[in-house]
Write a protein that holds these residues in place. Sequence first.
Motif, PDB file in Angstrom:
ATOM      1  N   GLY A 163      29.614 -42.481 -18.258  1.00 26.30           N
ATOM      2  CA  GLY A 163      30.083 -42.600 -19.625  1.00 26.30           C
ATOM      3  C   GLY A 163      30.853 -41.386 -20.087  1.00 26.30           C
ATOM      4  N   PRO A 164      31.101 -41.281 -21.382  1.00 28.75           N
ATOM      5  CA  PRO A 164      31.879 -40.157 -21.927  1.00 28.75           C
ATOM      6  C   PRO A 164      31.253 -38.806 -21.593  1.00 28.75           C
ATOM      7  N   ALA A 165      32.103 -37.790 -21.465  1.00 32.02           N
ATOM      8  CA  ALA A 165      31.640 -36.450 -21.086  1.00 32.02           C
ATOM      9  C   ALA A 165      31.175 -35.651 -22.298  1.00 32.02           C
ATOM     10  N   THR A 166      30.470 -36.293 -23.204  1.00 30.60           N
ATOM     11  CA  THR A 166      30.060 -35.644 -24.449  1.00 30.60           C
ATOM     12  C   THR A 166      29.065 -34.526 -24.203  1.00 30.60           C
ATOM     13  N   TYR A 167      28.068 -34.771 -23.366  1.00 35.18           N
ATOM     14  CA  TYR A 167      27.055 -33.740 -23.127  1.00 35.18           C
ATOM     15  C   TYR A 167      27.690 -32.515 -22.471  1.00 35.18           C
ATOM     16  N   GLY A 168      28.524 -32.724 -21.495  1.00 36.44           N
ATOM     17  CA  GLY A 168      29.153 -31.610 -20.817  1.00 36.44           C
ATOM     18  C   GLY A 168      30.055 -30.805 -21.725  1.00 36.44           C
ATOM     19  N   GLU A 169      30.732 -31.469 -22.645  1.00 33.88           N
ATOM     20  CA  GLU A 169      31.693 -30.790 -23.508  1.00 33.88           C
ATOM     21  C   GLU A 169      31.048 -30.130 -24.719  1.00 33.88           C
ATOM     22  N   PRO A 245      28.199 -28.211 -11.708  1.00 35.68           N
ATOM     23  CA  PRO A 245      28.861 -29.356 -12.343  1.00 35.68           C
ATOM     24  C   PRO A 245      27.845 -30.409 -12.778  1.00 35.68           C
ATOM     25  N   MET A 246      28.216 -31.211 -13.752  1.00 40.34           N
ATOM     26  CA  MET A 246      27.360 -32.320 -14.163  1.00 40.34           C
ATOM     27  C   MET A 246      27.156 -33.257 -12.977  1.00 40.34           C
ATOM     28  N   PRO A 247      25.924 -33.734 -12.772  1.00 37.52           N
ATOM     29  CA  PRO A 247      25.736 -34.740 -11.727  1.00 37.52           C
ATOM     30  C   PRO A 247      26.372 -36.060 -12.158  1.00 37.52           C
ATOM     31  N   HIS A 248      26.894 -36.804 -11.211  1.00 40.36           N
ATOM     32  CA  HIS A 248      27.492 -38.108 -11.507  1.00 40.36           C
ATOM     33  C   HIS A 248      26.931 -39.123 -10.518  1.00 40.36           C
ATOM     34  N   TRP A 249      26.332 -40.156 -11.053  1.00 39.15           N
ATOM     35  CA  TRP A 249      25.651 -41.155 -10.231  1.00 39.15           C
ATOM     36  C   TRP A 249      26.470 -42.433 -10.158  1.00 39.15           C
ATOM     37  N   GLY A 250      26.490 -43.032  -8.964  1.00 41.70           N
ATOM     38  CA  GLY A 250      27.177 -44.303  -8.778  1.00 41.70           C
ATOM     39  C   GLY A 250      26.287 -45.294  -8.061  1.00 41.70           C
ATOM     40  N   TRP A 251      26.893 -46.350  -7.604  1.00 43.65           N
ATOM     41  CA  TRP A 251      26.157 -47.424  -6.926  1.00 43.65           C
ATOM     42  C   TRP A 251      25.752 -46.963  -5.536  1.00 43.65           C
TER      43      TRP A 251
END
Length: 260
Positions: A163-169, A245-251
């Motif tokens: 989703g949006p990068a709100t937490y990171g920003e 970096p922010m972790p990013h999860w996928g399928w």
Amino acid sequence: MSSNRTVEYIRYSLPADDADAFIAAYTRAAESLAASEQCVDYELRRCEEEPGSFILRITWTSTRDHLETFRASAEFRAFFAEIRPYVEQITEMRHYAPTGVAGRGAAVPSLYAWAGGAKAFERLTEAFYARVVEDDLLGELFRDLPHEHAEHVALWIAEVFGGPATYGERLGGHAGMAAKHLGKRITEPQRRRWVNLLLDAADEVGLPTDPEFRSAFVAYVEWGTRMALHYSNDVPADSTPPHEPMPHWGWGEPGGPYQP
């Protein structure tokens, strides 16, 4: 992904009549790639417009590991013995480093979109923290949290799932989340209770129950809570967490665990 990883591309141009034998040779050679500790993954692709053109992509733990370690190994000797007849048909053999430009197209929905977007994660954290503050094992850890905590966790999970990068920003990214756990001395029973209550909340608010989504969801929850356990016990409370970096999860593609 580790920043040291490099992708090697090897392009072949050969008579179309040789294609079947070439694919068979690489099928055998791939056994050596799979056995190599320097090889992360590999894939051979064939051109649709020119059936005699092929591209082999190999991800190595580093360029040095490939050139100095793999090429001195028994796996390389076995690999090269299979593909030797096609060496003269190589038109390119180079290593490529990441640029940071990467992403997915809309053909594959993100976990964020599949779950139902921001509102789904807001419902999840609201239901979860309603359970947590009343829990006999976790209540004392969370009872004095600010009222916006559930909203912030929803933003974190949303960003992790695409989703949006709100937490990171706005909220400090990985380091900001890690800092919230320093000195908390979370125990393993508390971590497990946290996982169980979040999964109960996911059922309560109707997050998707298909095996593909839930397996990715549970994988992240396990990874994330074990990271929280680490930061709360193994990192000094007065230290500054690393700016990862922010972790990013996928399928089925974890965004943070294994770093060779």
